[in-house]
Design a protein around this motif. Structure first.
Motif, PDB file in Angstrom:
ATOM      1  N   ALA A  94      -7.496  10.766   7.107  1.00 22.85           N
ATOM      2  CA  ALA A  94      -8.704  10.172   6.524  1.00 22.85           C
ATOM      3  C   ALA A  94      -8.336   9.347   5.295  1.00 22.85           C
ATOM      4  N   ARG A  95      -7.393   9.878   4.481  1.00 23.91           N
ATOM      5  CA  ARG A  95      -6.987   9.117   3.288  1.00 23.91           C
ATOM      6  C   ARG A  95      -6.167   7.900   3.685  1.00 23.91           C
ATOM      7  N   GLU A  96      -5.375   8.050   4.728  1.00 26.46           N
ATOM      8  CA  GLU A  96      -4.501   6.950   5.176  1.00 26.46           C
ATOM      9  C   GLU A  96      -5.299   5.765   5.712  1.00 26.46           C
ATOM     10  N   GLY A 110       3.497  17.813   2.113  1.00 27.87           N
ATOM     11  CA  GLY A 110       2.749  17.729   3.365  1.00 27.87           C
ATOM     12  C   GLY A 110       2.976  16.450   4.144  1.00 27.87           C
ATOM     13  N   TRP A 111       3.519  15.421   3.480  1.00 32.11           N
ATOM     14  CA  TRP A 111       3.739  14.165   4.220  1.00 32.11           C
ATOM     15  C   TRP A 111       5.087  13.488   3.911  1.00 32.11           C
ATOM     16  N   ALA A 112       5.657  13.739   2.727  1.00 30.65           N
ATOM     17  CA  ALA A 112       6.784  12.898   2.279  1.00 30.65           C
ATOM     18  C   ALA A 112       8.120  13.225   2.961  1.00 30.65           C
ATOM     19  N   VAL A 142       6.401   1.600  -0.173  1.00 30.71           N
ATOM     20  CA  VAL A 142       6.844   2.586  -1.165  1.00 30.71           C
ATOM     21  C   VAL A 142       5.633   3.393  -1.618  1.00 30.71           C
ATOM     22  N   HIS A 143       5.780   4.698  -1.688  1.00 29.98           N
ATOM     23  CA  HIS A 143       4.671   5.541  -2.176  1.00 29.98           C
ATOM     24  C   HIS A 143       5.161   6.321  -3.403  1.00 29.98           C
ATOM     25  N   SER A 144       4.605   6.000  -4.554  1.00 29.67           N
ATOM     26  CA  SER A 144       4.948   6.709  -5.800  1.00 29.67           C
ATOM     27  C   SER A 144       4.348   8.109  -5.803  1.00 29.67           C
ATOM     28  N   MET A 145       5.062   9.038  -6.411  1.00 32.59           N
ATOM     29  CA  MET A 145       4.551  10.413  -6.510  1.00 32.59           C
ATOM     30  C   MET A 145       4.783  10.983  -7.913  1.00 32.59           C
ATOM     31  N   ALA A 146       3.661  11.177  -8.629  1.00 34.13           N
ATOM     32  CA  ALA A 146       3.735  11.916  -9.896  1.00 34.13           C
ATOM     33  C   ALA A 146       3.778  13.416  -9.611  1.00 34.13           C
ATOM     34  N   GLY A 147       3.374  13.780  -8.426  1.00 39.07           N
ATOM     35  CA  GLY A 147       3.328  15.188  -8.038  1.00 39.07           C
ATOM     36  C   GLY A 147       4.714  15.725  -7.702  1.00 39.07           C
ATOM     37  N   PHE A 148       5.463  16.013  -8.747  1.00 38.11           N
ATOM     38  CA  PHE A 148       6.774  16.654  -8.566  1.00 38.11           C
ATOM     39  C   PHE A 148       7.084  17.415  -9.843  1.00 38.11           C
ATOM     40  N   TRP A 154       0.861  -1.178   0.000  1.00 36.70           N
ATOM     41  CA  TRP A 154       0.000   0.000   0.000  1.00 36.70           C
ATOM     42  C   TRP A 154       0.894   1.224   0.000  1.00 36.70           C
ATOM     43  N   SER A 155       0.306   2.396  -0.105  1.00 37.63           N
ATOM     44  CA  SER A 155       1.077   3.638  -0.240  1.00 37.63           C
ATOM     45  C   SER A 155       0.866   4.519   0.993  1.00 37.63           C
ATOM     46  N   PRO A 156       1.731   4.382   1.986  1.00 38.94           N
ATOM     47  CA  PRO A 156       1.534   5.167   3.213  1.00 38.94           C
ATOM     48  C   PRO A 156       1.911   6.634   3.043  1.00 38.94           C
ATOM     49  N   ARG A 157       1.365   7.450   3.937  1.00 40.36           N
ATOM     50  CA  ARG A 157       1.764   8.866   4.022  1.00 40.36           C
ATOM     51  C   ARG A 157       2.483   9.143   5.337  1.00 40.36           C
ATOM     52  N   SER A 158       2.358   8.218   6.274  1.00 38.59           N
ATOM     53  CA  SER A 158       3.053   8.375   7.552  1.00 38.59           C
ATOM     54  C   SER A 158       4.235   7.406   7.584  1.00 38.59           C
ATOM     55  N   VAL A 197      10.645  10.211 -14.143  1.00 39.41           N
ATOM     56  CA  VAL A 197       9.300   9.630 -14.296  1.00 39.41           C
ATOM     57  C   VAL A 197       8.471   9.774 -13.022  1.00 39.41           C
ATOM     58  N   CYS A 198       9.063   9.445 -11.900  1.00 41.93           N
ATOM     59  CA  CYS A 198       8.278   9.396 -10.674  1.00 41.93           C
ATOM     60  C   CYS A 198       9.199   9.528  -9.465  1.00 41.93           C
ATOM     61  N   ALA A 199       8.750  10.289  -8.464  1.00 41.24           N
ATOM     62  CA  ALA A 199       9.467  10.314  -7.183  1.00 41.24           C
ATOM     63  C   ALA A 199       8.866   9.223  -6.300  1.00 41.24           C
ATOM     64  N   VAL A 218      -9.993   0.718  -2.416  1.00 43.78           N
ATOM     65  CA  VAL A 218     -10.992   0.375  -3.438  1.00 43.78           C
ATOM     66  C   VAL A 218     -10.339   0.183  -4.808  1.00 43.78           C
ATOM     67  N   ARG A 219     -10.948  -0.659  -5.604  1.00 44.03           N
ATOM     68  CA  ARG A 219     -10.510  -0.903  -6.973  1.00 44.03           C
ATOM     69  C   ARG A 219     -11.717  -1.165  -7.853  1.00 44.03           C
ATOM     70  N   ARG A 220     -11.554  -0.911  -9.172  1.00 44.46           N
ATOM     71  CA  ARG A 220     -12.567  -1.344 -10.127  1.00 44.46           C
ATOM     72  C   ARG A 220     -12.656  -2.863 -10.074  1.00 44.46           C
TER      73      ARG A 220
HETATM   74  C1  LIG Z   1       2.449   6.720 -11.012  1.00 41.90           C
HETATM   75  C2  LIG Z   1       1.839   7.047  -9.672  1.00 41.90           C
HETATM   76  C3  LIG Z   1       1.810   8.359  -9.242  1.00 41.90           C
HETATM   77  C4  LIG Z   1       1.284   8.678  -7.979  1.00 41.90           C
HETATM   78  N1  LIG Z   1       1.368   9.973  -7.536  1.00 41.90           N
HETATM   79  C5  LIG Z   1       0.985  10.267  -6.289  1.00 41.90           C
HETATM   80  C6  LIG Z   1       1.200  11.560  -5.752  1.00 41.90           C
HETATM   81  O1  LIG Z   1       1.770  12.452  -6.390  1.00 41.90           O
HETATM   82  N2  LIG Z   1       0.781  11.797  -4.477  1.00 41.90           N
HETATM   83  C7  LIG Z   1       0.174  10.829  -3.718  1.00 41.90           C
HETATM   84  O2  LIG Z   1      -0.150  11.108  -2.547  1.00 41.90           O
HETATM   85  N3  LIG Z   1      -0.013   9.583  -4.198  1.00 41.90           N
HETATM   86  C8  LIG Z   1       0.383   9.272  -5.441  1.00 41.90           C
HETATM   87  N4  LIG Z   1       0.241   7.991  -5.919  1.00 41.90           N
HETATM   88  C9  LIG Z   1      -0.321   6.947  -5.054  1.00 41.90           C
HETATM   89  C10 LIG Z   1      -1.730   6.580  -5.471  1.00 41.90           C
HETATM   90  O3  LIG Z   1      -2.632   7.585  -5.069  1.00 41.90           O
HETATM   91  C11 LIG Z   1      -2.073   5.214  -4.838  1.00 41.90           C
HETATM   92  O4  LIG Z   1      -1.250   4.235  -5.404  1.00 41.90           O
HETATM   93  C12 LIG Z   1      -3.536   4.854  -5.075  1.00 41.90           C
HETATM   94  O5  LIG Z   1      -4.395   5.737  -4.389  1.00 41.90           O
HETATM   95  C13 LIG Z   1      -3.836   3.434  -4.605  1.00 41.90           C
HETATM   96  O6  LIG Z   1      -3.487   3.298  -3.251  1.00 41.90           O
HETATM   97  P1  LIG Z   1      -2.508   2.139  -2.772  1.00 41.90           P
HETATM   98  O7  LIG Z   1      -1.181   2.341  -3.493  1.00 41.90           O
HETATM   99  O8  LIG Z   1      -2.375   2.338  -1.286  1.00 41.90           O
HETATM  100  O9  LIG Z   1      -3.132   0.834  -3.149  1.00 41.90           O
HETATM  101  C14 LIG Z   1       0.739   7.657  -7.159  1.00 41.90           C
HETATM  102  C15 LIG Z   1       0.778   6.334  -7.612  1.00 41.90           C
HETATM  103  C16 LIG Z   1       1.327   6.021  -8.843  1.00 41.90           C
HETATM  104  C17 LIG Z   1       1.403   4.576  -9.280  1.00 41.90           C
END
Ligand SMILES: Cc1cc2nc3c(=O)[nH]c(=O)nc-3n(C[C@H](O)[C@H](O)[C@H](O)COP(=O)(O)O)c2cc1C
Length: 201
Positions: free
Chosen positions: A179-181, A86-88, A135-141, A25-29, A159-161, A186-188
């Protein structure tokens, strides 16, 4: 230390899947606990063994440990979007995945460079959970800012931070992030994106 995957973060999968996929999963904490060098090498080794088009292995990773590369860690942090900042910042390791966009054979465009780099990140992330990491991927950079900050040449795309570390408790986060954490995962449904037998648009 907190579990790499608290029970409520496990994917409620509809069909059986391997534990490291269910528990990714993608943590923020993130906890302050540093990431061991051996764990970090295992993550990168997992990335290394990804499949790639023609085995060109276009992925590259800038790896910045807060304890060893504080200034560079701060520099990449400075390239993140305000939301991600805000979290990373607490993540003990930040990475930048960079794709080589040209073919090693003749310098033409490798149109699978991002695909392969993403696959390498997926392997890296799948390896993390069993080592107590996520690991939390971030396109937001800001890719242009990152290119300049790390002198990344033409022919390579940031490509991604990635934030990497041991997950920390959700209750240290500001309300909106908490709240998001802790929100539902959910998934399709498979029926929405899998077309057995042919495209059903
Ligand atoms: C390519 C990519 C870019 C993402 N960019 C961001 C981001 O900039 N900020 C963020 O908080 N989460 C980012 N995420 C995380 C997604 O929001 C997260 O993977 C999605 O909500 C599903 O949650 P999960 O990874 O916990 O299953 C990114 C994920 C991927 C794969």
């Amino acid at each position: 230390m907190q579990l790499a995957t608290p029970p409520d973060r496990e994917a409620p999968a509809d069909h059986p899947i391997e534990a490291n996929i269910r528990r990714r999963w993608s943590p923020r904490s993130y906890a302050e606990t540093p990431v061991s060098a051996s764990a970090l090498h295992s993550l990168l080794e997992a990335a290394r063994w990804s499949a790639s088009c023609f085995n060109w292995q276009p992925w590259n990773f800038i790896v910045l440990r807060k304890d060893e590369h504080a200034a560079a860690h701060e520099k990449l942090f400075g390239c993140l979007s305000v939301n991600n900042q805000g979290w990373a910042g607490k993540a003990p390791v930040l990475m930048l995945a960079v794709a080589k966009t040209t073919a090693p054979t003749d310098g033409s465009t490798n149109k699978y460079a991002w695909y392969d780099t993403g696959a390498a990140v997926a392997n890296l992330a799948a390896q993390a959970g069993p080592l107590g990491l996520q690991v939390h991927s971030m396109a937001g950079f800001d890719a242009a800012k990152a290119r300049e900050a790390f002198s990344i040449p033409e022919g390579f795309d940031p490509v991604c931070a990635l934030a990497v570390g041991h997950p920390g408790p959700a209750d240290v986060l500001p309300e909106a992030l908490k709240a998001r954490e802790t929100g539902p995962r959910v998934r399709r449904k498979l029926e929405e994106f899998v077309f057995f037998g042919g495209w059903q648009g």
